[in-house]
Design an enzyme around this catalytic site. Structure first.
Site, PDB file in Angstrom:
ATOM      1  N   SER A 159      -5.607  -4.575  -1.631  1.00 20.82           N
ATOM      2  CA  SER A 159      -5.794  -6.003  -1.890  1.00 20.82           C
ATOM      3  C   SER A 159      -5.317  -6.318  -3.306  1.00 20.82           C
ATOM      4  CB  SER A 159      -7.262  -6.400  -1.726  1.00 20.82           C
ATOM      5  OG  SER A 159      -8.064  -5.716  -2.668  1.00 20.82           O
ATOM      6  N   HIS A 160      -5.068  -7.586  -3.562  1.00 19.29           N
ATOM      7  CA  HIS A 160      -4.496  -7.991  -4.846  1.00 19.29           C
ATOM      8  C   HIS A 160      -5.390  -7.582  -6.009  1.00 19.29           C
ATOM      9  CE1 HIS A 160      -2.843 -10.648  -7.980  1.00 19.29           C
ATOM     10  NE2 HIS A 160      -1.747 -10.624  -7.261  1.00 19.29           N
ATOM     11  N   GLY A 161      -6.690  -7.804  -5.874  1.00 23.16           N
ATOM     12  CA  GLY A 161      -7.608  -7.449  -6.947  1.00 23.16           C
ATOM     13  C   GLY A 161      -7.649  -5.958  -7.210  1.00 23.16           C
ATOM     14  N   ILE A 164      -4.502  -4.978  -9.201  1.00 19.60           N
ATOM     15  CA  ILE A 164      -4.646  -5.410 -10.594  1.00 19.60           C
ATOM     16  C   ILE A 164      -5.593  -4.477 -11.340  1.00 19.60           C
ATOM     17  CG2 ILE A 164      -5.692  -7.195 -12.061  1.00 19.60           C
ATOM     18  CD1 ILE A 164      -4.487  -9.272 -10.282  1.00 19.60           C
TER      19      ILE A 164
END
Length: 202
Positions: A159-161, A164
């Protein structure tokens, strides 16, 4: 991010409208066929009416997709490497004060919770909170980078989080259901990104 999301939604609706037209004219055979075509091919079909090869291209690409689905997908990890998954016979016991999720970025930190239900929320300068969010996408990035750890209700290791968090070496645990309601602002917790566990300390 919101404008970008709306743009993609309108773009998808446009392609679905073109697909309905193609199905009606029997240029396309079934729903979803439009997404097997490249943009230049769709543009040529609309501008020049050349549709003779579209069905065959779609059939070939659909067959290729089914073949690709049978291939073993290699692991894809950005940033810090994640620990190997434990075998079913080696599962650790979780206490009542612990919440189990998916380990998404390694590291172990303690801190105070800040529940953020939207990426527009803010907190004071100098705060270094553990962020608890419902989900993550591109719009959350500026907020996530200000946290010392991330806890998300929805998401996985890609997932994007999670990506990051690994890139910036922030511990993260994803997929803890109802975390924004279970945890509260100012609560002290320990986030263990190695094991995918959030421990409530107070």
């Amino acid at each position: 991010a919101e404008i970008y999301g709306k743009f993609l939604a309108h773009l998808r609706w446009s392609f679905l409208a073109l697909e309905s037209y193609g199905l009606e004219k029997q240029v396309l055979e079934r729903e979803g066929d439009i997404f097997y075509l490249e943009l230049t091919e769709i543009q040529q079909w609309i501008r020049e009416g050349k549709d003779g090869e579209l069905k065959e291209k779609i059939r070939q690409r659909r067959e290729q997709l089914e073949t690709n689905k049978q291939r073993q997908v290699p692991p894809v990890v950005y940033g810090n490497l994640l620990p190997a998954e434990k075998a079913e016979t080696d599962k650790e016991e979780i206490s009542e004060s612990q919440l189990k999720g998916i380990p998404a970025s390694v590291g172990c930190v303690e801190g105070l919770v800040k529940v953020c239900r939207s990426f527009g929320e803010s907190f004071s300068e100098g705060e270094d909170p553990i962020l608890v969010v419902p989900y993550t996408d591109a719009g959350w990035a500026p907020l996530l980078l200000r946290g010392k750890a991330i806890i998300a209700e929805v998401g996985g290791q890609l997932s994007h989080g999670a990506i990051i968090a690994r890139e910036y070496e922030i511990p993260a645990v994803m997929n803890i259901a109802n975390a924004t309601n279970i945890l509260r602002d100012g609560q002290r917790v320990r986030v263990d990104g190695y094991r995918g566990i959030v421990e409530i300390l107070e």
